[in-house]
Scaffold this active site. Structure first.
Site, mmCIF file in Angstrom:
data_model
loop_
_atom_site.group_PDB
_atom_site.id
_atom_site.type_symbol
_atom_site.label_atom_id
_atom_site.label_comp_id
_atom_site.label_asym_id
_atom_site.label_seq_id
_atom_site.Cartn_x
_atom_site.Cartn_y
_atom_site.Cartn_z
ATOM 1 N N TRP A 160 -5.606 15.382 8.035
ATOM 2 C CA TRP A 160 -6.878 14.479 8.268
ATOM 3 C C TRP A 160 -6.260 13.111 8.576
ATOM 4 O O TRP A 160 -6.927 12.179 8.110
ATOM 5 C CB TRP A 160 -7.784 14.387 7.120
ATOM 6 N N ILE A 161 -5.389 13.212 9.595
ATOM 7 C CA ILE A 161 -4.651 11.599 9.964
ATOM 8 C C ILE A 161 -5.360 11.298 11.095
ATOM 9 O O ILE A 161 -5.105 11.600 12.226
ATOM 10 C CB ILE A 161 -3.086 12.053 9.905
ATOM 11 N N GLU A 370 -10.665 7.139 3.046
ATOM 12 C CA GLU A 370 -10.008 6.127 2.507
ATOM 13 C C GLU A 370 -10.536 5.883 1.129
ATOM 14 O O GLU A 370 -10.734 4.670 0.759
ATOM 15 C CB GLU A 370 -10.387 4.975 3.412
HETATM 16 N N1 COS Z 1 -1.905 -2.380 -4.805
HETATM 17 C C1 COS Z 1 -0.380 -2.321 -5.153
HETATM 18 N N2 COS Z 1 0.154 -1.562 -6.089
HETATM 19 C C2 COS Z 1 -0.734 -0.506 -6.761
HETATM 20 C C3 COS Z 1 -1.963 -0.464 -6.483
HETATM 21 C C4 COS Z 1 -2.569 -1.527 -5.521
HETATM 22 N N3 COS Z 1 -3.898 -1.411 -4.961
HETATM 23 N N4 COS Z 1 -2.637 0.475 -7.154
HETATM 24 C C5 COS Z 1 -1.682 1.202 -7.694
HETATM 25 N N5 COS Z 1 -0.722 0.240 -7.563
HETATM 26 C C6 COS Z 1 0.749 0.794 -8.233
HETATM 27 C C7 COS Z 1 0.563 0.387 -9.589
HETATM 28 O O1 COS Z 1 0.971 -0.654 -10.099
HETATM 29 C C8 COS Z 1 1.889 1.385 -10.355
HETATM 30 O O2 COS Z 1 3.079 0.728 -10.169
HETATM 31 P P1 COS Z 1 4.237 1.209 -11.057
HETATM 32 O O3 COS Z 1 4.847 2.568 -10.500
HETATM 33 O O4 COS Z 1 5.292 -0.068 -10.761
HETATM 34 O O5 COS Z 1 3.823 0.985 -12.530
HETATM 35 C C9 COS Z 1 1.969 2.339 -9.224
HETATM 36 O O6 COS Z 1 1.107 1.937 -8.019
HETATM 37 C C10 COS Z 1 0.885 3.628 -9.726
HETATM 38 O O7 COS Z 1 -0.125 3.473 -10.035
HETATM 39 P P2 COS Z 1 -1.390 4.221 -10.864
HETATM 40 O O8 COS Z 1 -0.641 4.945 -11.837
HETATM 41 O O9 COS Z 1 -2.550 3.255 -11.126
HETATM 42 O O10 COS Z 1 -1.531 5.245 -9.847
HETATM 43 P P3 COS Z 1 -2.568 6.553 -9.852
HETATM 44 O O11 COS Z 1 -1.729 7.965 -9.652
HETATM 45 O O12 COS Z 1 -3.424 6.395 -11.153
HETATM 46 O O13 COS Z 1 -3.516 6.288 -8.779
HETATM 47 C C11 COS Z 1 -5.532 5.852 -7.438
HETATM 48 C C12 COS Z 1 -4.250 5.392 -8.520
HETATM 49 C C13 COS Z 1 -6.391 7.157 -7.845
HETATM 50 C C14 COS Z 1 -6.337 4.470 -7.343
HETATM 51 C C15 COS Z 1 -4.695 5.959 -6.072
HETATM 52 O O14 COS Z 1 -4.130 7.221 -6.154
HETATM 53 C C16 COS Z 1 -5.633 6.031 -4.988
HETATM 54 O O15 COS Z 1 -6.166 5.078 -4.464
HETATM 55 N N6 COS Z 1 -6.252 7.288 -4.453
HETATM 56 C C17 COS Z 1 -6.762 7.276 -3.291
HETATM 57 C C18 COS Z 1 -6.242 7.622 -2.295
HETATM 58 C C19 COS Z 1 -7.163 7.481 -0.936
HETATM 59 O O16 COS Z 1 -7.812 6.725 -0.683
HETATM 60 N N7 COS Z 1 -6.736 8.363 0.064
HETATM 61 C C20 COS Z 1 -7.345 8.487 1.222
HETATM 62 C C21 COS Z 1 -6.587 8.257 2.185
HETATM 63 S S1 COS Z 1 -7.616 8.432 3.838
HETATM 64 S S2 COS Z 1 -6.534 7.224 4.754
#
Ligand code: COS
Length: 386
Positions: A160-161, A370
């Protein structure tokens, strides 16, 4: 417009210009391209000529040097007419060029960005995998370092890219596992992978219900080798690059939702003023007039939220929570307006030659791509301290 910061002469001119282009060039072709599930190279070139590529990139790298509000308005005006072409621009600018511009070193920026600001080249965002969607840290794609050759070998796949399987695609930013962190999680890094790298197979994906004229690809990496200088950012910074890129991308999807909602309202209002039942235009029946009033009110609220998020971003203030709210709310308003619009069109709203039918299908992606609506609520709730 609700915010004086979005009501400048320049922004009005930009809006008029993109609207005129979308109505004249994209509108008349949208039905056919959607029907054939065809990506238009010709319209992509024209969007490049209009300056819709490399929008927020400074002119020193060949970009247009626009601010975020301007970019959001441009995407909105494309989406008002057609989701697919708005998607090509939104994905290229925020997800394609964004990581290179924000995280690339000087040499990478100079090498890759200029041709991506013209409409002659596309760049894609290689995050999602079959088993890593909402859980974006679950990537299985791996990169192994060979010190003797100072290069990385990438193996795995992406799915899905957007913009990844066209002949214009120059490369992809790929998230891959490069080791294990001390807390047991995968260490993730990002790589710049040229689209002609040996071992990379790019395949168009078909059968989408929406955005059918936008390009969606599946990618297979069979021992793809890239030199060490192709790492974007630092080793282990990959997930943060991807997450920050998605923060910006949420403004684009918000813009697509707002634009689609406005398009649905305009179509529905015009139809309701024309179409008569019981001797009067249906807009005179409260059942329809109230739908239009509700659509207009939700659009106004969505616009305020999105423009505020864009304004925060361009003024270097924390914007991530507002970007997630804008993405969530604008996509819901888009779906609402498309559905109520379709209801007002009655039987015609179910027919493909009526653009409201395409808006109805295109809206579905906005609450999934996204970051699903559920992920947006998760992000927002975390900012609230939940
Ligand atoms: N900006 C910068 N850093 C971020 C961040 C952001 N918005 N969100 C998380 N991080 C960092 C955290 O600070 C953490 O850092 P450390 O490892 O240094 O502690 C790390 O990333 C992991 O963060 P976290 O534990 O919160 O990650 P999760 O696995 O719980 O995931 C979500 C967070 C669910 C928000 C993330 O996986 C997500 O956005 N998923 C959706 C992906 C998506 O939108 N896919 C569609 C793509 S279509 S193009």
């Amino acid at each position: 417009m609700s915010y004086s910061f979005a009501d400048t002469e320049e922004l009005s001119l930009l809006r008029q210009t993109v609207r005129a282009f979308a109505e004249k060039e994209i509108g008349p072709r949208a039905f056919e391209l959607d029907e054939k599930e065809e990506f238009s190279y010709e319209l992509t070139k024209k969007m490049g000529e209009l300056g819709l590529f490399g929008t927020i990139v400074p002119t020193t790298y060949g970009g247009q040097g626009m601010d975020y509000l301007a970019y959001v308005i441009a995407v909105e005006e494309l989406a008002r007419v057609d989701g697919s072409h708005a998607a090509t621009i939104a994905a290229h600018n925020s997800l394609g060029v964004g990581p290179l511009y924000y995280f690339g070193n000087e040499e990478q920026k100079k090498t890759y960005i200029p041709s991506l600001c013209t409409g002659q080249g596309l760049w894609a965002f290689g995050l999602t995998e079959a088993e890593a969607g909402s859980d974006a840290q679950a990537s299985q794609t791996r990169a192994v370092y060979d010190a003797a050759k100072d290069q990385w070998t990438i193996s795995g796949s992406k799915i899905w890219i957007t913009n990844s399987a066209t002949s214009l695609t120059e490369g992809i930013t790929v998230q891959a596992v490069t080791g294990k962190r001390s807390d047991g999680r995968s260490e993730l890094s990002c790589f710049i992978v040229p689209s002609d790298a040996p071992g990379l197979t790019r395949k168009e994906m078909h059968g989408k219900m929406m955005w059918r004229a936008s390009n969606t690809g599946e990618l297979y990496f069979d021992q793809v080798k890239v030199p060490a200088r192709n790492m974007l950012g630092t080793k282990g910074q990959g997930f943060k690059i991807m997450m920050e890129t998605l923060d910006n991308g949420r403004l684009s999807i918000g813009a697509m939702g707002l634009g689609l909602a406005k398009g649905a309202l305009d179509l529905t209002l015009a139809y309701a003023q024309e179409r008569k039942t019981f001797g009067v235009p249906i807009a005179k029946h409260q059942a329809v007039a109230f739908k239009l009033a509700e659509m207009a009110t939700r659009i106004e609220a969505a616009e305020g939220l999105l423009y505020k998020a864009a304004w925060l971003k361009q003024n270097d203030k924390p914007f991530q929570k507002h970007a997630a709210m804008a993405k969530l709310y604008c996509s819901e308003v888009a779906e609402y307006c498309a559905r109520e619009g379709q209801q007002t069109f009655g039987g015609y709203g179910l027919m493909k030659e009526y653009p409201i039918e395409r808006h109805y299908r295109d809206a579905a992606l906005l609450r999934i791509g996204e970051g699903t609506s559920e992920i947006q609520r998760l992000v927002i709730s975390r900012y609230l301290g939940c």
